[in-house]
Design an enzyme around this catalytic site. Structure first.
Site, PDB file in Angstrom:
ATOM      1  CB  SER A 165     -17.936  -2.950  -6.069  1.00  0.00           C
ATOM      2  OG  SER A 165     -18.991  -2.232  -5.483  1.00  0.00           O
ATOM      3  CB  SER A 209     -12.817   1.908  -1.704  1.00  0.00           C
ATOM      4  OG  SER A 209     -12.648   2.946  -0.759  1.00  0.00           O
ATOM      5  CG  ASP A 228      -2.210   0.794   0.984  1.00  0.00           C
ATOM      6  OD1 ASP A 228      -2.118   2.007   0.694  1.00  0.00           O
ATOM      7  OD2 ASP A 228      -3.290   0.192   1.086  1.00  0.00           O
ATOM      8  CE1 TYR A 264     -14.899   1.351  -6.256  1.00  0.00           C
ATOM      9  CE2 TYR A 264     -17.246   0.975  -5.954  1.00  0.00           C
ATOM     10  CZ  TYR A 264     -15.937   0.641  -5.684  1.00  0.00           C
ATOM     11  OH  TYR A 264     -15.650  -0.414  -4.840  1.00  0.00           O
ATOM     12  CG  HIS A 324     -21.370   0.380  -6.046  1.00  0.00           C
ATOM     13  ND1 HIS A 324     -22.633   0.869  -5.800  1.00  0.00           N
ATOM     14  CD2 HIS A 324     -20.766   0.264  -4.836  1.00  0.00           C
ATOM     15  CE1 HIS A 324     -22.787   1.049  -4.500  1.00  0.00           C
ATOM     16  NE2 HIS A 324     -21.678   0.686  -3.896  1.00  0.00           N
TER      17      HIS A 324
END
Length: 274
Positions: free
Chosen positions: A113, A77, A34, A142, A115
């Protein structure tokens, strides 16, 4: 005893932090990547900390070297500008997959996701829930980026034979309370998330799979058939928290009718905390 090395991108994020302790095993090294700071290894904790971006091809090549599997959680995210979403989520995922291919990483788990299919209706799946391999109907930039990484995963499996499992995560937090009533539908408990990732890591020769990442919630509208075929067994249920969210407003209209909830009406290209 053979030691498995698992690279996790986005390891300082919400899901990454929740998985660090839950995916720890004596015969496993977690290589945690990260850009954000990460806590140092605890005594006896087999971790390798890497500070790098998923958009850095040289760093990703180095991080993938010697890895037996990759869990790709890195990226924005939430909704963001088109430019940032394209750069980090889409181009970054391509960079990650290309590094994994070159390094010979045999298995990749991609965090997608709900989404990516946010404009699918909650009721269109019938009794079994919305199928995990439903074609994309993204609700935001996204969501578009998540649909794109699903396609990239399919390409890298078909072209290069890499095992790729795409997990369409509902919402993974310690509890569903912060999400209000919608969380009773979408919640993936941290312990169930670990069970799901373990199933993805251990299932023999999965090929390319699309699965839902949710707990077996009483109000679930997602199919778990595909995840259970990999060996996943949910032991948690968001309904435990029903009384604590009962007084919170329930989404109505478009937000209440579709898998994407409030993302379906949120402004495009603007960060939102939904």
């Amino acid at each position: 005893m053979a030691v498995q090395r698992v690279l996790i991108t986005g390891s300082a994020g919400i899901v990454g932090n929740l998985m660090r302790s839950r995916l720890r095993r004596p015969d496993r090294v977690l290589r945690l990547l990260d850009l954000a700071p990460q806590s140092a290894a605890e005594p006896g904790e087999n971790v390798e900390l890497v500070t790098a971006s998923v958009t850095d091809s040289a760093a990703m090549a180095e991080a993938c070297a010697g890895a037996d599997a990759l869990i790709h959680l890195g990226g924005h995210s939430r909704e963001n500008s088109w430019e940032a979403t394209l750069d980090v989520n889409v181009n970054g995922t391509h960079t990650v997959l290309e590094a994994a291919r070159t390094a010979g990483v045999p298995r990749v788990i991609l965090a997608s996701s709900n989404h990516s299919v946010g404009f699918r209706r909650n009721d269109e799946g019938g009794e079994n829930g919305v199928p995990a391999d439903s074609t994309p109907r993204p609700d935001t930039y996204y969501g578009v980026s998540k649909a794109a990484i699903e396609a990239l995963g399919s390409l890298y499996h078909s072209r290069f034979g890499m095992d790729v499992i795409v997990v369409r995560i509902g919402s993974c937090f310690e509890t569903p309370i912060q999400l209000g009533p919608r969380g009773l539908t979408t919640w993936l408990s941290p312990d169930d998330a670990a069970r799901l990732f373990e199933a993805c890591l251990s299932c023999p020769s999965p090929g390319y799979r699309l699965i839902w990442g949710v707990s077996d919630n009483t109000r679930r509208v997602y199919s778990l058939t595909e995840a259970e075929a990999l060996g996943y067994k949910s032991l948690d249920n968001a309904e435990t928290y029903a009384e604590q969210v009962a007084a919170m407003p329930t989404p109505a209209g478009i937000a209440g009718e579709h898998l994407g909830g409030g993302f379906c009406t949120a402004p495009l290209g603007e960060f939102n905390p939904l």
